[in-house]
Scaffold this motif. Structure first.
Motif, PDB file in Angstrom:
ATOM      1  N   PRO A 188     -47.969   1.247   5.322  1.00  0.00           N
ATOM      2  CA  PRO A 188     -48.903   0.756   4.305  1.00  0.00           C
ATOM      3  C   PRO A 188     -49.678   1.839   3.555  1.00  0.00           C
ATOM      4  CG  PRO A 188     -49.730   0.281   6.524  1.00  0.00           C
ATOM      5  CD  PRO A 188     -48.411   0.966   6.697  1.00  0.00           C
ATOM      6  N   LEU A 189     -49.863   3.010   4.188  1.00  0.00           N
ATOM      7  CA  LEU A 189     -50.790   3.982   3.594  1.00  0.00           C
ATOM      8  C   LEU A 189     -50.282   4.616   2.301  1.00  0.00           C
ATOM      9  CD1 LEU A 189     -52.194   5.756   6.797  1.00  0.00           C
ATOM     10  CD2 LEU A 189     -53.131   3.833   5.513  1.00  0.00           C
ATOM     11  N   ILE A 190     -48.982   4.509   2.063  1.00  0.00           N
ATOM     12  CA  ILE A 190     -48.452   5.130   0.846  1.00  0.00           C
ATOM     13  C   ILE A 190     -48.586   4.184  -0.366  1.00  0.00           C
ATOM     14  CG2 ILE A 190     -46.015   4.395   1.024  1.00  0.00           C
ATOM     15  CD1 ILE A 190     -47.314   7.929   0.096  1.00  0.00           C
ATOM     16  N   GLN A 411     -47.112  -5.759   6.654  1.00  0.00           N
ATOM     17  CA  GLN A 411     -46.289  -6.582   5.759  1.00  0.00           C
ATOM     18  C   GLN A 411     -47.016  -6.894   4.466  1.00  0.00           C
ATOM     19  OE1 GLN A 411     -44.384  -9.292   9.053  1.00  0.00           O
ATOM     20  NE2 GLN A 411     -43.575  -9.794   7.036  1.00  0.00           N
ATOM     21  N   ILE A 412     -46.241  -7.007   3.405  1.00  0.00           N
ATOM     22  CA  ILE A 412     -46.836  -7.336   2.113  1.00  0.00           C
ATOM     23  C   ILE A 412     -46.783  -8.847   1.922  1.00  0.00           C
ATOM     24  CG2 ILE A 412     -46.678  -7.034  -0.395  1.00  0.00           C
ATOM     25  CD1 ILE A 412     -45.277  -4.345   0.146  1.00  0.00           C
ATOM     26  N   GLU A 413     -45.612  -9.437   2.192  1.00  0.00           N
ATOM     27  CA  GLU A 413     -45.450 -10.873   1.973  1.00  0.00           C
ATOM     28  C   GLU A 413     -45.273 -11.602   3.284  1.00  0.00           C
ATOM     29  OE1 GLU A 413     -42.312 -11.369  -0.848  1.00  0.00           O
ATOM     30  OE2 GLU A 413     -43.745 -11.272  -2.494  1.00  0.00           O
ATOM     31  N   GLY A 414     -45.743 -12.816   3.343  1.00  0.00           N
ATOM     32  CA  GLY A 414     -45.489 -13.644   4.526  1.00  0.00           C
ATOM     33  C   GLY A 414     -46.341 -13.254   5.709  1.00  0.00           C
ATOM     34  N   GLY A 415     -45.956 -12.212   6.368  1.00  0.00           N
ATOM     35  CA  GLY A 415     -46.670 -11.817   7.579  1.00  0.00           C
ATOM     36  C   GLY A 415     -46.264 -12.684   8.749  1.00  0.00           C
TER      37      GLY A 415
END
Ligand SMILES: Cc1ncc(COP(=O)(O)O)c(C=O)c1O
Length: 456
Positions: A188-190, A411-415
């Motif tokens: 996620p950090l990028i 995660q970006i979507e859903g999770g």
């Protein structure tokens, strides 16, 4: 400023709290400790005396000083240090950290001392914007031998971090509004670094063969970039299959797209043969390879690099002239010596052996506590499968001083994918693994661990 003895006492307390120094462990004699740390023996005696007074350690006469049997990892860890990291002390399970105890610091010091003593006035100049040529040559040799990547020193740009590598890549190649396929879940950090360059993040699901390229083409046909960790997907640990590698290279050639290959921890693989990096298959010259010494040496070195396609070297140099390499020349040259004199190889070999053992210790200890650990080929972290809300579980573990992360937070979507991410590199004994696994189990309640894999 603390007195020196207080700093030493604090360092030891943190090592005990993090479990690096386990209950019952013998401390070095004050004479040895003093010599290793360049302080007087009296200072060390003073620090030990304070720790005895506070109950952290015990003196056992001639036998020496020992960590008290009553302390357990995480027992006195200030919660704030999980987020602030002021002490530079690794927290149990902390992600992304290599084994800090295994780095040959004395050797590094000797190499740097030699470089410093033999410096001439010309070494005080600004250096090349792309980094020291000696280091770039050492990286070229390393890549050829270990990753079958054939490139020249001109194609290498040394940077201060992965974020700086990404910034240089996007400022050279991207236009505002371009889209980039990114792995979901992924590092996620990028993401904010990419978004700051006005490149749109286009999430693509990851399965047991890595990023799903068919899904990417169907979901986001307009993308111009793809960013991925093909050797060992971060964080699931799967490798991008060979057919998908070919598919991706085809896509890039036809679309005139760019592939950014983040090879952050490919040095660590414990089973099987690694697949060839995309960069080594890059006939269409569309791959930018990003490497880092954060994992293979230590993060404080703050040194990474990229390999760019030969036809684009001039464009990258024009950008680099505006943001020249910020890694100090002395560090770069020491690193070049470290690699070219064979120490890097030896260190990696040593780390691989230790990591295989440390991983096994943790895997076994977690399984003993009833956790379900997903199998991984390599890397420096493990994924524990859970069915409950992993963010809540991670928060509970954090409160207990364990730097566990939730898979769904990556995660970006859903999770909908749930798991706990733990790093094993700084677990230096089987006992420490057992203590930490037990502590984790108590913190999050074993009833919440399940037997379903995180990849389902
Ligand atoms: C997926 C991934 N890529 C790259 C890096 C390297 O980043 P840096 O060079 O800034 O340490 C990391 C570090 O944690 C990482 O996890």
């Amino acid at each position: 400023m603390d007195a020196r003895y207080q700093q030493i006492a604090r360092l030891l307390k943190s090592s005990i709290a993090s479990g690096e120094l386990a209950a019952g462990a013998r401390l070095p004699s004050s004479r040895t400790f003093a010599r290793e740390n360049g302080v007087s023996r009296a200072t060390v005696e003073h620090a030990y005396a304070e720790l005895v007074a506070q109950g952290w350690i015990e003196r056992r006469g001639q036998a020496g000083s020992f960590v008290s049997d009553t302390v357990t990892p995480g027992s006195a860890l200030p919660a704030a240090s999980l987020t602030e990291g002021t002490d530079n002390i690794p927290q149990p399970f902390q992600m992304g950290l290599p084994a800090l105890d295994l780095f040959p610091r004395a050797l590094w010091g000797r190499l740097m001392g030699r470089r410093l003593r033999t410096q001439t006035r010309f070494d005080l100049g600004p250096g090349d914007v792309a980094g020291e040529r000696l280091l770039r040559q050492a990286i070229v040799d390393y890549l050829r031998f270990s990753r079958s990547i054939d490139c020249t020193p001109e194609q290498i740009f040394i940077t201060a971090s992965y974020a700086m590598s990404m910034t240089l890549i996007l400022r050279t190649l991207a236009t505002a509004g371009d889209g980039m396929w990114v792995e979901d879940p992924g590092f996620p950090l990028i993401r904010p670094v990419i978004a700051r360059e006005q490149v749109r993040l286009l999430p693509v699901p990851v399965d047991e063969n890595g990023m799903n390229i068919d899904a990417a083409r169907a979901l986001h046909p307009q993308a111009r970039f793809v960013l991925l960790t093909p050797a060992h997907q971060s964080p699931l640990g799967v490798a991008l299959s060979l057919p998908r590698r070919r598919q991706l290279l085809d896509w890039a050639a036809h679309r005139e797209g760019w592939i950014i290959e983040d090879d952050y921890d490919s040095e660590f693989r414990y089973h099987g043969k690694p697949l060839p990096p995309l960069k080594s298959l890059d006939a269409p010259q569309r791959v930018i390879y990003a490497g880092t010494f954060s994992k293979s040496l230590f993060p404080a070195i703050r040194t990474g690099w990229i390999v760019v396609p030969a036809p684009h070297v001039a464009a990258f140099r024009r950008q680099a002239a505006m943001y020249p390499c910020t890694v100090p020349g002395l560090v770069q040259l020491t690193l070049a010596d470290f690699i070219s004199q064979g120490h890097f190889w030896r260190h990696l070999k040593n780390m691989r052996q230790h990591y295989a053992r440390r991983r096994e210790w943790l895997e076994r200890a977690l399984k003993q506590q009833g956790f379900d650990v997903a199998a991984q080929q390599g890397g420096i972290q493990l994924v524990i499968a859970v069915t409950d809300d992993d963010k809540q579980l991670a928060a509970r573990a954090n409160q207990a001083g364990l730097a566990v992360q939730a898979l769904s937070a990556w995660q970006i979507e859903g999770g909908e994918r749930r798991g706990l991410l733990v790093c094993f590199t700084n677990i230096s004994s089987a006992e420490m693994a057992e203590q930490l696994a037990e502590k984790l189990s108590k913190a999050i309640r074993p009833a919440s661990a399940t037997h379903g894999a995180a990849m389902d």
